[in-house]
Enzyme design. Structure first.
Site: not given
Ligand code: AMP
Length: 286
Positions: A34, A36-37, A148, A184
Site C-alpha cells: 500500500h 505506506g510501503h 513509524q 494504512m
Molecule cells: P509490513 O509489510 O506490514 O511488515 O510493513 C513493512 C514496512 O512498512 C514496516 O517497516 C512498516 O512499519 C511499514 N509500514 C506499514 N504500514 C505503514 C504505513 N501506514 N505508513 C508507513 N509505513 C508503514
C-alpha cells in the site's frame, strides 16, 4: 526490475553492487503493498543508488493462533507496484530458503520487547529481529527503511543494530494514512464495511489525545483516559493496549516531558490494528 528468490544470488548481487562503490537501500516488507510501503521505497530511492525490497511473510514473527495463513498475498500485484515505484530488486525468498530444517539461531532484543506488542504477541519481536538480521546479512544495505506505524519495531531494530554493530543506518518514515485518517495496513483488508467504519475510532481517539496534549495537559493518565473513552464509545472496538511512554526508552511516564510516544493496539472484531503518534512537548523556559 530484477526478481531474486535465492539467498545466494541476492548476496552475490549485493556484493557486486557494493564493490562498485554504489549504495544499497533496503525495505523489508511482508508484501501486499500500500502507499505506506511505497513511501519507504521512495525514501530509499532518494538516498541510495540501488533499492532492494524484500517480500517475505515471516513465519517466525507470527504466534500459533495468529493470521500467518490468512495474511494477504498477491505477488503479481506487488511486482507491478514495486516496478512502478522504481525498485531495482525485489527479493522474494521461499520460507524453506530462509528457515531450512536445521535452522536454530535467533536474535532477541531484551527489555524493549517486554511490553506493548511484545506482551500481546510473545515471540513476535524475536521473529522480527531474527529475520531482519538475516536480511541485512543477505542484502548488505547501507540504509534500511522502516515505518513509524510500527513504532516499537523501529525502536527494537535500532537497538539491535546498535548492540550488534550492524553497519546499517536505520531510517524511520512517517505513518501514511487513508484520506479519512486510518493508518494504512495490509491487515485493513480483513475489515468488513461496518468494521472499516468502526476502525476510524483509532485515529479519532489519538487525535483527541493529541488535542489534549496541545492544550498543555501534562498528566499522562488523563491523556490515556481521554483516548480510552473515545475508543470505548465504539462497540466493535476493544483495546489491547494503550500507552503513553517516553518515546526513546519506552518507560512509562506520569508527566508529559520531552519526546512522548502515544500508542494503541485495538481489536476491531477479529482484526488487531496498531497506530501511534509522537508528541514533542515544548521545552520549558528557564
Ligand atoms: P509490513 O509489510 O506490514 O511488515 O510493513 C513493512 C514496512 O512498512 C514496516 O517497516 C512498516 O512499519 C511499514 N509500514 C506499514 N504500514 C505503514 C504505513 N501506514 N505508513 C508507513 N509505513 C508503514
Amino acid at each position: 526490475m530484477q526478481v531474486i528468490t535465492s539467498i545466494q544470488e541476492m548476496q552475490k548481487t549485493s556484493l557486486e553492487i557494493k564493490r562498485t562503490g554504489a549504495t544499497i537501500g533496503c525495505v523489508p516488507t511482508m508484501g501486499f503493498f500500500h502507499r505506506g510501503h511505497l513511501s519507504l521505497m521512495e525514501g530509499s530511492r532518494a538516498e541510495n543508488d540501488f533499492t532492494v525490497v524484500s517480500l517475505f511473510v515471516n513465519p517466525t514473527q507470527f504466534g500459533e493462533n495468529e493470521d500467518f495463513d490468512e495474511y494477504p498475498r498477491d505477488l503479481e500485484r506487488d511486482k507491478d507496484l514495486a516496478e512502478k515505484a522504481g525498485v531495482d530488486i525485489l527479493f522474494v525468498p521461499a520460507p524453506g530458503e530462509m528457515y531450512p530444517e536445521n535452522f536454530s539461531t535467533f536474535v532477541n532484543v531484551y527489555g524493549l520487547t517486554d511490553e506493548m506488542c511484545g506482551a500481546s504477541r510473545p515471540g513476535h519481536f524475536r521473529g522480527v529481529t531474527t529475520v531482519v538480521s538475516k536480511l541485512f546479512n543477505i542484502i548488505l544495505p547501507n540504509r534500511a527503511y522502516f515505518g513509524q506505524k510500527d513504532a516499537q519495531q523501529a525502536l527494537v531494530v535500532q537497538r539491535m543494530v546498535e548492540d550488534l554493530n550492524f553497519p546499517v543506518e536505520i531510517r524511520v518514515m512517517p505513518i501514511i494514512r487513508e484520506d479519512d485518517g486510518l493508518a494504512m495496513s495490509s491487515r485493513n483488508t480483513y475489515l468488513s464495511k461496518r468494521e472499516r467504519e468502526a476502525a476510524l475510532v483509532i485515529p479519532k481517539s489519538l487525535e483527541a489525545g493529541r488535542a489534549l496534549l496541545e492544550q498543555g495537559e501534562k498528566r499522562a493518565a488523563l491523556v490515556a483516559e481521554k483516548i480510552s473513552a473515545v475508543i470505548k464509545r465504539e462497540p466493535l472496538a476493544c483495546i489491547d493496549y494503550l500507552v503513553v511512554k517516553d518515546a526513546v526508552t519506552l518507560k512509562d511516564i506520569e508527566e508529559i516531558k520531552g519526546r512522548v510516544l502515544v500508542a494503541v493496539a485495538v481489536w476491531i472484531g477479529k482484526t488487531r490494528l496498531i497506530d501511534n503518534f509522537i508528541f514533542e512537548s515544548p521545552q520549558r523556559r528557564t
